[in-house]
Design a protein around this motif. Sequence first.
Motif, PDB file in Angstrom:
ATOM      1  N   SER A  19      -6.623   2.723  -1.432  1.00 25.09           N
ATOM      2  CA  SER A  19      -6.540   4.237  -1.642  1.00 25.09           C
ATOM      3  C   SER A  19      -5.174   4.798  -0.925  1.00 25.09           C
ATOM      4  O   SER A  19      -4.738   4.887   0.130  1.00 25.09           O
ATOM      5  CB  SER A  19      -7.606   5.145  -0.924  1.00 25.09           C
ATOM      6  OG  SER A  19      -7.662   6.394  -0.936  1.00 25.09           O
ATOM      7  N   ARG A  20      -4.368   5.616  -1.727  1.00 22.03           N
ATOM      8  CA  ARG A  20      -3.187   5.974  -1.093  1.00 22.03           C
ATOM      9  C   ARG A  20      -3.152   7.535  -1.094  1.00 22.03           C
ATOM     10  O   ARG A  20      -2.276   8.104  -0.428  1.00 22.03           O
ATOM     11  CB  ARG A  20      -2.019   5.940  -2.406  1.00 22.03           C
ATOM     12  CG  ARG A  20      -1.779   4.406  -2.513  1.00 22.03           C
ATOM     13  CD  ARG A  20      -0.734   4.306  -3.866  1.00 22.03           C
ATOM     14  NE  ARG A  20      -1.354   4.673  -4.952  1.00 22.03           N
ATOM     15  CZ  ARG A  20      -0.610   4.751  -6.119  1.00 22.03           C
ATOM     16  NH1 ARG A  20       0.453   4.394  -6.566  1.00 22.03           N
ATOM     17  NH2 ARG A  20      -1.390   5.235  -7.415  1.00 22.03           N
ATOM     18  N   VAL A  21      -4.294   8.305  -1.363  1.00 25.64           N
ATOM     19  CA  VAL A  21      -4.400   9.646  -1.070  1.00 25.64           C
ATOM     20  C   VAL A  21      -4.142   9.945   0.429  1.00 25.64           C
ATOM     21  O   VAL A  21      -3.485  11.129   0.775  1.00 25.64           O
ATOM     22  CB  VAL A  21      -5.773  10.248  -1.489  1.00 25.64           C
ATOM     23  CG1 VAL A  21      -5.996  11.570  -1.133  1.00 25.64           C
ATOM     24  CG2 VAL A  21      -5.771   9.990  -3.327  1.00 25.64           C
ATOM     25  N   PRO A  22      -4.715   9.423   1.375  1.00 27.11           N
ATOM     26  CA  PRO A  22      -4.739   9.738   2.757  1.00 27.11           C
ATOM     27  C   PRO A  22      -3.086   9.644   3.185  1.00 27.11           C
ATOM     28  O   PRO A  22      -2.685  10.448   4.049  1.00 27.11           O
ATOM     29  CB  PRO A  22      -5.264   8.789   3.472  1.00 27.11           C
ATOM     30  CG  PRO A  22      -6.301   8.237   2.700  1.00 27.11           C
ATOM     31  CD  PRO A  22      -5.756   8.317   1.359  1.00 27.11           C
ATOM     32  N   TYR A  23      -2.074   8.823   2.544  1.00 28.03           N
ATOM     33  CA  TYR A  23      -0.830   8.813   2.847  1.00 28.03           C
ATOM     34  C   TYR A  23       0.017  10.136   2.621  1.00 28.03           C
ATOM     35  O   TYR A  23       0.883  10.776   3.217  1.00 28.03           O
ATOM     36  CB  TYR A  23      -0.082   7.518   2.574  1.00 28.03           C
ATOM     37  CG  TYR A  23      -0.765   6.335   2.650  1.00 28.03           C
ATOM     38  CD1 TYR A  23      -0.263   5.675   3.820  1.00 28.03           C
ATOM     39  CD2 TYR A  23      -1.510   5.580   1.853  1.00 28.03           C
ATOM     40  CE1 TYR A  23      -0.747   4.589   4.525  1.00 28.03           C
ATOM     41  CE2 TYR A  23      -1.914   4.240   2.527  1.00 28.03           C
ATOM     42  CZ  TYR A  23      -1.586   3.792   3.635  1.00 28.03           C
ATOM     43  OH  TYR A  23      -2.079   2.629   4.217  1.00 28.03           O
ATOM     44  N   ARG A  24      -0.510  10.624   1.457  1.00 27.62           N
ATOM     45  CA  ARG A  24       0.439  11.916   1.005  1.00 27.62           C
ATOM     46  C   ARG A  24      -0.254  12.818   1.762  1.00 27.62           C
ATOM     47  O   ARG A  24       0.489  13.827   2.128  1.00 27.62           O
ATOM     48  CB  ARG A  24       0.387  12.016  -0.470  1.00 27.62           C
ATOM     49  CG  ARG A  24      -1.266  12.227  -1.041  1.00 27.62           C
ATOM     50  CD  ARG A  24      -1.371  12.736  -2.479  1.00 27.62           C
ATOM     51  NE  ARG A  24      -2.548  13.248  -3.034  1.00 27.62           N
ATOM     52  CZ  ARG A  24      -2.980  13.025  -4.132  1.00 27.62           C
ATOM     53  NH1 ARG A  24      -2.396  12.277  -4.955  1.00 27.62           N
ATOM     54  NH2 ARG A  24      -4.157  13.523  -4.569  1.00 27.62           N
TER      55      ARG A  24
END
Length: 358
Positions: A325-330
């Motif tokens: 999941s890349r959402v937390p990074y943005r």
Amino acid sequence: MTTATVRLGALGRTNGTNGTGRTSPTGRTDGTGRTSVAGVPGTLWRPRSGCDTDCLPLPDALPRAGRLRRAARLTGALILLLAGAGLLVLLPLLARRLRPVVGGWWARRLLHALGVRLVRAGRPLDRPALLTANHVSWLDTLAILAVAPARMLAKHEVGRWPLIGALARAGGTMFIDRDRPRALPRTVADVADALRAGDLVAVFPQGTTTCGTAGQVPLGGRCRSGAPRPAPFRPAMFQAAVDAGAPVVPLTLTYHFQVGRPAERGVAGARPTGATPTDVTPTGAAAFIGEEALWPSARRIIGLRDLVVRVDCGAPLSPAPRSPSRVPYRRALARLADPARLADPASEPVRAALDLAR
């Protein structure tokens, strides 16, 4: 410069229905995670600023330029705008990498003609990166182009402005339609493609303008609207940096009057000549907010004396995905790049999640 790598362990999720911690007046969402404003067409997911024209300083509280100087500035600005017509012919003939360089020269000349002094602290990267900046004024674009050969992301309405829109397109500006949330993924992909192609891309993650004085001590930590953080950074465009594996460079834009000159009424007047940048008092005089039209804003700026725009280039933030999941990074990048949040004690858990590689 240092490079910051985001860790996920200490990150919390943003509360609220729209991913920014803010709720809608109606409490409804539009199916994309963003809220809508009931009864207001065309505002399905547009960011809303807590600032309005009440944040603007009173005209008689501002240092004024003389009549002859105002006339000279207006003449110089008109000449440069007309010269922009010549750039419409020149820019398509130049190599793609040279177009932002020419645009930067033109932006510096126009700032000078308007009587705005440019001060830069630090340097943006000379490799592909996403430049993120707080948004105060239409002058912001000129200030960013003057310090970095970047492609801009602008609202699609700018593309329809006479001459300015044509110049923007010729210079490689990309556009975002704030009334069409379904077009957002395509815009993010376009920005990611530009980063992969080796471009610097500059965006305004707030999606709207503020007075630029929120969180400043002279105003008690709040702007005149009473909002401590009128428009936080939205995370969508940071996804382009994650997808392209490009660093994020936070830019902080501050408008103030030249050190040693009177500032706004109610704030300590004269500053010592040798004052440091932290001694200056930000002003909302350059802000382009509320329902104000472009010409009244331009006329006010032309009439100011000793206006300075300062561009602070922060350390690059490098996303390092370690999870499907890349959402937390943005979201983490948006919090880290937001100048208002960096001054907020609530952001300390996020700052503690950084591994600084010097």
